[in-house]
Design a protein around this motif. Structure first.
Motif, PDB file in Angstrom:
ATOM      1  N   THR A  24       0.834  -1.215   0.000  1.00  0.00           N
ATOM      2  CA  THR A  24       0.000   0.000   0.000  1.00  0.00           C
ATOM      3  C   THR A  24       0.865   1.261   0.000  1.00  0.00           C
ATOM      4  OG1 THR A  24      -0.152  -0.051   2.403  1.00  0.00           O
ATOM      5  CG2 THR A  24      -1.966  -1.090   1.174  1.00  0.00           C
ATOM      6  N   LYS A  25       2.125   1.145   0.416  1.00  0.00           N
ATOM      7  CA  LYS A  25       3.076   2.274   0.369  1.00  0.00           C
ATOM      8  C   LYS A  25       4.159   1.994  -0.674  1.00  0.00           C
ATOM      9  CE  LYS A  25       1.183   4.718   3.647  1.00  0.00           C
ATOM     10  NZ  LYS A  25       0.525   5.999   3.312  1.00  0.00           N
ATOM     11  N   LEU A  26       3.792   1.227  -1.670  1.00  0.00           N
ATOM     12  CA  LEU A  26       4.720   0.866  -2.760  1.00  0.00           C
ATOM     13  C   LEU A  26       6.057   0.346  -2.217  1.00  0.00           C
ATOM     14  CD1 LEU A  26       3.962   3.670  -5.415  1.00  0.00           C
ATOM     15  CD2 LEU A  26       2.769   1.524  -4.975  1.00  0.00           C
ATOM     16  N   ALA A  28       7.820   1.160   0.254  1.00  0.00           N
ATOM     17  CA  ALA A  28       8.799   2.173   0.681  1.00  0.00           C
ATOM     18  C   ALA A  28       9.540   1.685   1.927  1.00  0.00           C
ATOM     19  CB  ALA A  28       8.097   3.498   0.965  1.00  0.00           C
ATOM     20  N   LYS A  61       3.179  -3.377  -8.782  1.00  0.00           N
ATOM     21  CA  LYS A  61       3.458  -1.967  -9.077  1.00  0.00           C
ATOM     22  C   LYS A  61       4.863  -1.534  -8.714  1.00  0.00           C
ATOM     23  CE  LYS A  61       1.088   2.412  -8.717  1.00  0.00           C
ATOM     24  NZ  LYS A  61       0.066   3.224  -8.090  1.00  0.00           N
ATOM     25  N   ALA A  65       9.574   1.906  -3.830  1.00  0.00           N
ATOM     26  CA  ALA A  65       9.453   3.285  -4.340  1.00  0.00           C
ATOM     27  C   ALA A  65      10.305   4.268  -3.554  1.00  0.00           C
ATOM     28  CB  ALA A  65       7.990   3.721  -4.345  1.00  0.00           C
ATOM     29  N   ALA A  67      13.084   5.381  -0.047  1.00  0.00           N
ATOM     30  CA  ALA A  67      13.027   5.516   1.408  1.00  0.00           C
ATOM     31  C   ALA A  67      11.689   6.174   1.743  1.00  0.00           C
ATOM     32  CB  ALA A  67      14.181   6.378   1.898  1.00  0.00           C
ATOM     33  N   ASP A  68      11.211   5.966   2.957  1.00  0.00           N
ATOM     34  CA  ASP A  68       9.903   6.491   3.351  1.00  0.00           C
ATOM     35  C   ASP A  68       9.983   8.011   3.508  1.00  0.00           C
ATOM     36  OD1 ASP A  68       7.170   5.219   4.902  1.00  0.00           O
ATOM     37  OD2 ASP A  68       7.661   7.343   5.142  1.00  0.00           O
ATOM     38  N   ILE A  69       9.306   8.715   2.606  1.00  0.00           N
ATOM     39  CA  ILE A  69       9.429  10.184   2.563  1.00  0.00           C
ATOM     40  C   ILE A  69       8.816  10.813   3.821  1.00  0.00           C
ATOM     41  CG2 ILE A  69       8.860  12.285   1.244  1.00  0.00           C
ATOM     42  CD1 ILE A  69       8.988  10.515  -1.306  1.00  0.00           C
ATOM     43  N   TYR A 108       8.281   0.003  -9.814  1.00  0.00           N
ATOM     44  CA  TYR A 108       9.103   1.161  -9.441  1.00  0.00           C
ATOM     45  C   TYR A 108      10.309   0.740  -8.589  1.00  0.00           C
ATOM     46  CZ  TYR A 108       5.321   4.321 -10.878  1.00  0.00           C
ATOM     47  OH  TYR A 108       4.389   5.009 -11.587  1.00  0.00           O
ATOM     48  N   PRO A 134      15.357   9.966  -7.848  1.00  0.00           N
ATOM     49  CA  PRO A 134      14.692  11.266  -7.849  1.00  0.00           C
ATOM     50  C   PRO A 134      14.950  12.125  -6.607  1.00  0.00           C
ATOM     51  CG  PRO A 134      13.145   9.572  -7.211  1.00  0.00           C
ATOM     52  CD  PRO A 134      14.448   8.878  -7.430  1.00  0.00           C
TER      53      PRO A 134
HETATM   54  N1  COA Z   1       7.645   7.076   0.826  1.00  0.00           N
HETATM   55  C1  COA Z   1       6.493   7.023   1.477  1.00  0.00           C
HETATM   56  N2  COA Z   1       5.310   6.730   0.884  1.00  0.00           N
HETATM   57  C2  COA Z   1       5.355   6.466  -0.432  1.00  0.00           C
HETATM   58  C3  COA Z   1       6.531   6.509  -1.180  1.00  0.00           C
HETATM   59  C4  COA Z   1       7.731   6.820  -0.487  1.00  0.00           C
HETATM   60  N3  COA Z   1       8.922   6.856  -1.107  1.00  0.00           N
HETATM   61  N4  COA Z   1       6.229   6.229  -2.477  1.00  0.00           N
HETATM   62  C5  COA Z   1       4.906   6.010  -2.518  1.00  0.00           C
HETATM   63  N5  COA Z   1       4.367   6.155  -1.291  1.00  0.00           N
HETATM   64  C6  COA Z   1       2.963   6.001  -0.906  1.00  0.00           C
HETATM   65  C7  COA Z   1       2.130   7.199  -1.331  1.00  0.00           C
HETATM   66  O1  COA Z   1       2.242   8.260  -0.416  1.00  0.00           O
HETATM   67  C8  COA Z   1       0.751   6.593  -1.359  1.00  0.00           C
HETATM   68  O2  COA Z   1       0.278   6.479  -0.033  1.00  0.00           O
HETATM   69  P1  COA Z   1      -1.245   6.869   0.325  1.00  0.00           P
HETATM   70  O3  COA Z   1      -2.079   5.929  -0.503  1.00  0.00           O
HETATM   71  O4  COA Z   1      -1.329   6.622   1.802  1.00  0.00           O
HETATM   72  O5  COA Z   1      -1.410   8.304  -0.084  1.00  0.00           O
HETATM   73  C9  COA Z   1       1.020   5.168  -1.853  1.00  0.00           C
HETATM   74  O6  COA Z   1       2.382   4.905  -1.585  1.00  0.00           O
HETATM   75  C10 COA Z   1       0.779   4.995  -3.325  1.00  0.00           C
HETATM   76  O7  COA Z   1       1.569   5.946  -4.033  1.00  0.00           O
HETATM   77  P2  COA Z   1       0.962   6.988  -5.093  1.00  0.00           P
HETATM   78  O8  COA Z   1       1.909   8.169  -5.154  1.00  0.00           O
HETATM   79  O9  COA Z   1      -0.451   7.261  -4.814  1.00  0.00           O
HETATM   80  O10 COA Z   1       1.078   6.117  -6.449  1.00  0.00           O
HETATM   81  P3  COA Z   1       1.214   6.677  -7.923  1.00  0.00           P
HETATM   82  O11 COA Z   1       0.998   5.500  -8.808  1.00  0.00           O
HETATM   83  O12 COA Z   1       0.337   7.861  -8.131  1.00  0.00           O
HETATM   84  O13 COA Z   1       2.725   7.170  -8.053  1.00  0.00           O
HETATM   85  C11 COA Z   1       5.132   7.008  -7.748  1.00  0.00           C
HETATM   86  C12 COA Z   1       3.787   6.239  -7.955  1.00  0.00           C
HETATM   87  C13 COA Z   1       6.202   5.959  -7.469  1.00  0.00           C
HETATM   88  C14 COA Z   1       5.485   7.779  -9.030  1.00  0.00           C
HETATM   89  C15 COA Z   1       4.999   7.985  -6.563  1.00  0.00           C
HETATM   90  O14 COA Z   1       4.474   7.270  -5.451  1.00  0.00           O
HETATM   91  C16 COA Z   1       6.291   8.612  -6.134  1.00  0.00           C
HETATM   92  O15 COA Z   1       6.773   9.513  -6.788  1.00  0.00           O
HETATM   93  N6  COA Z   1       6.865   8.148  -4.985  1.00  0.00           N
HETATM   94  C17 COA Z   1       8.059   8.718  -4.420  1.00  0.00           C
HETATM   95  C18 COA Z   1       9.267   8.308  -5.217  1.00  0.00           C
HETATM   96  C19 COA Z   1      10.514   8.946  -4.622  1.00  0.00           C
HETATM   97  O16 COA Z   1      10.705  10.138  -4.670  1.00  0.00           O
HETATM   98  N7  COA Z   1      11.372   8.091  -4.068  1.00  0.00           N
HETATM   99  C20 COA Z   1      12.623   8.521  -3.513  1.00  0.00           C
HETATM  100  C21 COA Z   1      12.509   8.742  -2.055  1.00  0.00           C
HETATM  101  S1  COA Z   1      14.088   9.224  -1.386  1.00  0.00           S
END
Ligand code: COA
Length: 261
Positions: A24-26, A28, A61, A65, A67-69, A108, A134
């Protein structure tokens, strides 16, 4: 089978499959996932039944994705440095496990996810994979080895392009630049990883360990020293029972039965 909250662990026919399971948090990497990754790889290092590891992410998917932002957002400079050093240590443990780790990238692999994939020994991506670093979009730089492993894998120019633009690339483009070893349709990802694992398992365990040591350490040395290391490990491999078995089996035209000794 699994005593972890965010990780699935399975062991079958010498292959350990580690699945990061926070879909659910891809998938992370929060602190809990990192702690569990550390624990599961410590356990695997000590488990002689495990010959090869396949590391992947749950769902269709994401591999990971990043580290946890949410956790990153609140870090102080001191915590940030400690967090980075700790993450690097966990990924170093994966890189230096002494057994091959095959990264099966099922979606991802961004930021810490791409860094985790790069700490694996080899990488296979599915066609839907998206890879990138990114971090600069968040005002930070990679902290789990991305600035060091990416140029070593793809060369300085392409690494700097990916690190400075933060762009995502497809599994196919990652294959073309050598960031992944193979790209396959999603349905073939795990079967391909298992086939590669079986090909490795058929070989002598100590020889595999020495190959990885020679490559990883040799890459950090001038060539003359790397060649000396290779010769030393080669000599050491000649002391193993597996060397006697491997050469004898060839001469007797039969499959070798390696024992890892
Ligand atoms: N940290 C924490 N949560 C994350 C995450 C991360 N790196 N990447 C995704 N999630 C969470 C989202 O916040 C979302 O949570 P929510 O449903 O509680 O709101 C869930 O995972 C699904 O992600 P979402 O962004 O809705 O999916 P999407 O298909 O629209 O986009 C990505 C997918 C991968 C493009 C986008 O999630 C993203 O850009 N993630 C961050 C990538 C990043 O910058 N990683 C480097 C971190 S140092």
């Amino acid at each position: 089978m699994s005593n972890y909250e965010n990780i699935l662990f399975e062991k079958k026919n010498g292959i350990a499959t580690v699945t990061i399971n926070r879909p659910t948090k891809l998938n992370a990497l929060n602190r809990m996932v990192m702690r569990e990754l550390d624990a599961v790889f410590t356990r695997i290092a000590e488990d002689s039944e495990v010959r090869v590891v396949i590391l992947t992410g749950a769902g269709e998917k994401a591999f990971v994705a990043g580290a946890d932002i949410g956790e990153l957002a609140t870090q102080t400079p001191t915590e940030g440095k400690e967090f980075s050093l700790w993450g690097q240590a966990v990924f170093n443990k994966i890189e230096n496990l002494g057994k091959p780790v095959i990264g099966a990238i099922n979606g991802y692999a961004l930021g810490g996810g791409c860094e985790l994939a790069m700490a694996c020994t080899v990488r296979i991506a599915s066609e839907n994979a998206r890879l990138g670093q990114p971090e600069v979009k968040l005002g930070i730089l990679p902290g789990y080895g991305g600035t060091q492993r990416l140029p070593r894998l793809v060369g300085k120019g392409l690494a700097l392009q990916l690190l400075l633009t933060g762009e995502q690339i497809s599994g196919t483009d990652a294959f073309l630049i050598g960031l992944v070893n193979k790209v396959v349709p999603f349905a073939e990802l795990m079967p391909t990883a298992e086939k590669m694992a079986q090909a490795m398992i058929a070989n002598a365990p100590v020889a595999l360990k020495f190959v990885m040591e020679a490559v990883h350490r040799g890459m950090e040395m001038p060539q003359a020293e790397g060649l000396f290391l290779e010769a030393t490990l080669f000599g050491l491999s000649c002391t193993t029972e597996d060397m006697k078995e491997g050469t004898q089996a060839f001469l007797e035209k039969r499959p070798a039965q390696f024992k890892g000794r």
